[in-house]
Write a protein that holds these residues in place. Structure first.
Motif, PDB file in Angstrom:
ATOM      1  N   GLU A  24       0.844  -1.184   0.000  1.00  0.00           N
ATOM      2  CA  GLU A  24       0.000   0.000   0.000  1.00  0.00           C
ATOM      3  C   GLU A  24       0.882   1.237   0.000  1.00  0.00           C
ATOM      4  N   VAL A  25       0.481   2.248  -0.758  1.00  0.00           N
ATOM      5  CA  VAL A  25       1.208   3.511  -0.814  1.00  0.00           C
ATOM      6  C   VAL A  25       0.254   4.636  -0.418  1.00  0.00           C
ATOM      7  N   ALA A  26       0.822   5.730   0.103  1.00  0.00           N
ATOM      8  CA  ALA A  26       0.014   6.846   0.592  1.00  0.00           C
ATOM      9  C   ALA A  26       0.126   8.033  -0.347  1.00  0.00           C
ATOM     10  N   CYS A  27      -1.027   8.627  -0.693  1.00  0.00           N
ATOM     11  CA  CYS A  27      -1.072   9.820  -1.531  1.00  0.00           C
ATOM     12  C   CYS A  27      -1.875  10.909  -0.824  1.00  0.00           C
ATOM     13  N   ALA A  31      -5.791  10.498  -7.554  1.00  0.00           N
ATOM     14  CA  ALA A  31      -5.130  10.526  -8.864  1.00  0.00           C
ATOM     15  C   ALA A  31      -5.387   9.210  -9.576  1.00  0.00           C
ATOM     16  N   VAL A  32      -5.647   9.276 -10.861  1.00  0.00           N
ATOM     17  CA  VAL A  32      -5.802   8.078 -11.691  1.00  0.00           C
ATOM     18  C   VAL A  32      -4.606   8.010 -12.632  1.00  0.00           C
ATOM     19  N   VAL A  33      -3.848   6.926 -12.532  1.00  0.00           N
ATOM     20  CA  VAL A  33      -2.617   6.792 -13.317  1.00  0.00           C
ATOM     21  C   VAL A  33      -2.721   5.546 -14.194  1.00  0.00           C
ATOM     22  N   ASP A  34      -2.455   5.719 -15.481  1.00  0.00           N
ATOM     23  CA  ASP A  34      -2.413   4.602 -16.430  1.00  0.00           C
ATOM     24  C   ASP A  34      -0.954   4.193 -16.627  1.00  0.00           C
ATOM     25  N   GLN A  67       4.232  -8.238 -12.503  1.00  0.00           N
ATOM     26  CA  GLN A  67       4.716  -7.882 -13.833  1.00  0.00           C
ATOM     27  C   GLN A  67       3.485  -7.722 -14.717  1.00  0.00           C
ATOM     28  N   THR A  68       3.080  -6.483 -14.930  1.00  0.00           N
ATOM     29  CA  THR A  68       1.832  -6.255 -15.653  1.00  0.00           C
ATOM     30  C   THR A  68       1.974  -5.082 -16.612  1.00  0.00           C
ATOM     31  N   THR A  69       1.106  -5.050 -17.606  1.00  0.00           N
ATOM     32  CA  THR A  69       1.060  -3.956 -18.573  1.00  0.00           C
ATOM     33  C   THR A  69      -0.369  -3.417 -18.651  1.00  0.00           C
ATOM     34  N   ASN A  70      -0.476  -2.177 -19.116  1.00  0.00           N
ATOM     35  CA  ASN A  70      -1.784  -1.542 -19.320  1.00  0.00           C
ATOM     36  C   ASN A  70      -2.651  -1.638 -18.061  1.00  0.00           C
ATOM     37  N   LEU A  71      -2.107  -1.149 -16.970  1.00  0.00           N
ATOM     38  CA  LEU A  71      -2.799  -1.193 -15.677  1.00  0.00           C
ATOM     39  C   LEU A  71      -3.202   0.219 -15.271  1.00  0.00           C
ATOM     40  N   THR A  72      -4.442   0.393 -14.849  1.00  0.00           N
ATOM     41  CA  THR A  72      -4.924   1.662 -14.321  1.00  0.00           C
ATOM     42  C   THR A  72      -5.067   1.541 -12.809  1.00  0.00           C
ATOM     43  N   VAL A  73      -4.441   2.461 -12.076  1.00  0.00           N
ATOM     44  CA  VAL A  73      -4.534   2.487 -10.616  1.00  0.00           C
ATOM     45  C   VAL A  73      -5.211   3.784 -10.203  1.00  0.00           C
ATOM     46  N   SER A  74      -6.291   3.662  -9.450  1.00  0.00           N
ATOM     47  CA  SER A  74      -7.005   4.832  -8.936  1.00  0.00           C
ATOM     48  C   SER A  74      -6.540   5.091  -7.510  1.00  0.00           C
ATOM     49  N   TYR A  75      -5.601   6.022  -7.366  1.00  0.00           N
ATOM     50  CA  TYR A  75      -5.085   6.368  -6.052  1.00  0.00           C
ATOM     51  C   TYR A  75      -6.085   7.298  -5.353  1.00  0.00           C
ATOM     52  N   THR A  76      -6.311   7.047  -4.083  1.00  0.00           N
ATOM     53  CA  THR A  76      -7.182   7.898  -3.287  1.00  0.00           C
ATOM     54  C   THR A  76      -6.354   8.642  -2.246  1.00  0.00           C
ATOM     55  N   ALA A  77      -6.921   9.727  -1.728  1.00  0.00           N
ATOM     56  CA  ALA A  77      -6.232  10.460  -0.667  1.00  0.00           C
ATOM     57  C   ALA A  77      -6.183   9.562   0.561  1.00  0.00           C
ATOM     58  N   GLY A  78      -5.013   9.077   0.875  1.00  0.00           N
ATOM     59  CA  GLY A  78      -4.837   8.078   1.928  1.00  0.00           C
ATOM     60  C   GLY A  78      -4.073   6.903   1.355  1.00  0.00           C
ATOM     61  N   TRP A  79      -4.421   5.705   1.793  1.00  0.00           N
ATOM     62  CA  TRP A  79      -3.692   4.503   1.385  1.00  0.00           C
ATOM     63  C   TRP A  79      -4.398   3.805   0.238  1.00  0.00           C
ATOM     64  N   THR A  80      -3.623   3.383  -0.759  1.00  0.00           N
ATOM     65  CA  THR A  80      -4.143   2.627  -1.895  1.00  0.00           C
ATOM     66  C   THR A  80      -3.394   1.308  -1.988  1.00  0.00           C
ATOM     67  N   THR A 115       1.406  11.925  -6.540  1.00  0.00           N
ATOM     68  CA  THR A 115       2.382  12.290  -5.521  1.00  0.00           C
ATOM     69  C   THR A 115       2.239  11.328  -4.349  1.00  0.00           C
ATOM     70  N   MET A 116       3.334  10.688  -3.971  1.00  0.00           N
ATOM     71  CA  MET A 116       3.300   9.692  -2.896  1.00  0.00           C
ATOM     72  C   MET A 116       4.077  10.197  -1.692  1.00  0.00           C
ATOM     73  N   ALA A 117       3.562   9.889  -0.507  1.00  0.00           N
ATOM     74  CA  ALA A 117       4.165  10.366   0.727  1.00  0.00           C
ATOM     75  C   ALA A 117       5.465   9.638   1.015  1.00  0.00           C
ATOM     76  N   THR A 118       6.380  10.340   1.700  1.00  0.00           N
ATOM     77  CA  THR A 118       7.614   9.709   2.161  1.00  0.00           C
ATOM     78  C   THR A 118       7.414   9.126   3.551  1.00  0.00           C
ATOM     79  N   SER A 119       8.462   8.526   4.097  1.00  0.00           N
ATOM     80  CA  SER A 119       8.322   7.678   5.277  1.00  0.00           C
ATOM     81  C   SER A 119       7.831   8.408   6.516  1.00  0.00           C
ATOM     82  N   SER A 120       8.159   9.670   6.687  1.00  0.00           N
ATOM     83  CA  SER A 120       7.674  10.411   7.859  1.00  0.00           C
ATOM     84  C   SER A 120       7.986  11.885   7.677  1.00  0.00           C
ATOM     85  N   SER A 121       7.403  12.676   8.531  1.00  0.00           N
ATOM     86  CA  SER A 121       7.674  14.116   8.539  1.00  0.00           C
ATOM     87  C   SER A 121       8.071  14.516   9.960  1.00  0.00           C
TER      88      SER A 121
END
Length: 281
Positions: A24-27, A31-34, A67-80, A115-121
């Motif tokens: 999981e990554v934090a944004c 954002a929708v990324v293809d 290992q994938t191609t042509n993938l759409t990821v819908s990132y939400t504010a928070g964890w995806t 934009t993805m968050a870094t480990s801490s602030s």
């Protein structure tokens, strides 16, 4: 496109063999990324730092978890969550290299970007920085053998199957810092519903960790105090919020946490991974 490699400390991954099924990554925003291509590789390692040359960072062949191609990821504010099509069989009790290779598909409005968050602030300077290289699509950056820079690691969460885990978080305080004086540390135990757990806190790690008779896993805290206990509910997770006293003497103090869970059906104890922040102003 980009190629990025992180080093995950052994203290923060399971002490026992486990299967990693997703990351999981934090944004901060939606954002929708293809992706024209998205690949994730993992491997255990005894290394404690990363080279800008990617290949020497692997002590064994990397596991192709995605290992994938042509993938759409819908990132939400928070964890995806990004599921792994080929879950990684982690052997336990080792550092882990995590590599991400991506090629973004350009759209009508240009290149979508998350934009993805870094480990801490503020960023953690005690942890190995990640190695990376960026370029435009077609530049070959996702397959280049060398990174061009080190930077603060991304904030990620690992989703493990079949083993108790511990994670922590903290909201950003008025000072702009997480884990700030007067703030809180939120700790979450994830395991099977109905299991009993005890949460411990310490200020240093054992090196190496110590196996405990009759308990699965190893103890990693060097001296500890019980701070919370309870039963995990039907959701499979239970959280504890610990307040950080507003005491200037605590700034810079290292806090480490580990939990022990008890499976009533199997009548067995298991020690989790650890989780650790510093207290900030």
């Amino acid at each position: 496109e980009a190629r990025t490699m992180l080093l995950l400390p052994r203290e923060e991954v399971p002490t026992l063999p486990a299967v990693l099924t997703a990351i999981e990554v934090a944004c901060p925003t939606n954002a929708v990324v293809d992706y024209a291509a998205l690949e994730i590789y993992l491997a255990s390692t005894p290394a404690t730092g990363l080279n800008l040359a990617f290949a020497p960072n692997y002590q064994q062949p990397p596991w192709p978890a995605l290992q994938t191609t042509n993938l759409t990821v819908s990132y939400t504010a928070g964890w995806t969550r990004i599921p792994l099509s080929n879950p990684y069989p982690f052997p336990g009790n080792a550092n882990v290299t995590l590599e991400i290779r991506k090629v973004v598909q350009p759209g009508a409005g240009g290149f979508p970007f998350a934009t993805m968050a870094t480990s801490s602030s503020p960023p953690r300077v005690d942890r190995p920085p990640m190695a990376l290289v960026f370029g435009n699509p077609g530049s070959g950056a996702s397959t280049t053998p060398f990174g061009t820079a080190y930077t603060t690691s991304l904030a990620i969460r690992l989703v493990w199957d079949g083993i108790p885990t511990l994670r922590h978080r903290s909201n950003v305080g008025t000072s702009g810092n997480q884990y700030n004086l007067g703030g809180s540390v939120d700790l979450t135990i994830e395991t099977q519903p109905g299991q009993f757990y005890v949460l411990f806190a310490g200020s240093t790690y054992l090196s190496p960790g110590q196996p405990q008779p009759g308990i699965n896993g190893e103890l990693r805290l060097n001296g500890f105090t019980e701070v919370e206990s309870g039963f995990v509910g039907l959701s499979g997770a239970d959280s504890a919020m610990l307040t950080i006293p507003n005491n200037l003497a605590l700034v810079g103090v290292f806090l480490a946490y580990q939990a022990a869970t008890y499976d009533l059906a199997a009548q067995s104890f298991t020690l989790t991974n650890c989780s650790d922040p510093f207290v900030n102003p």
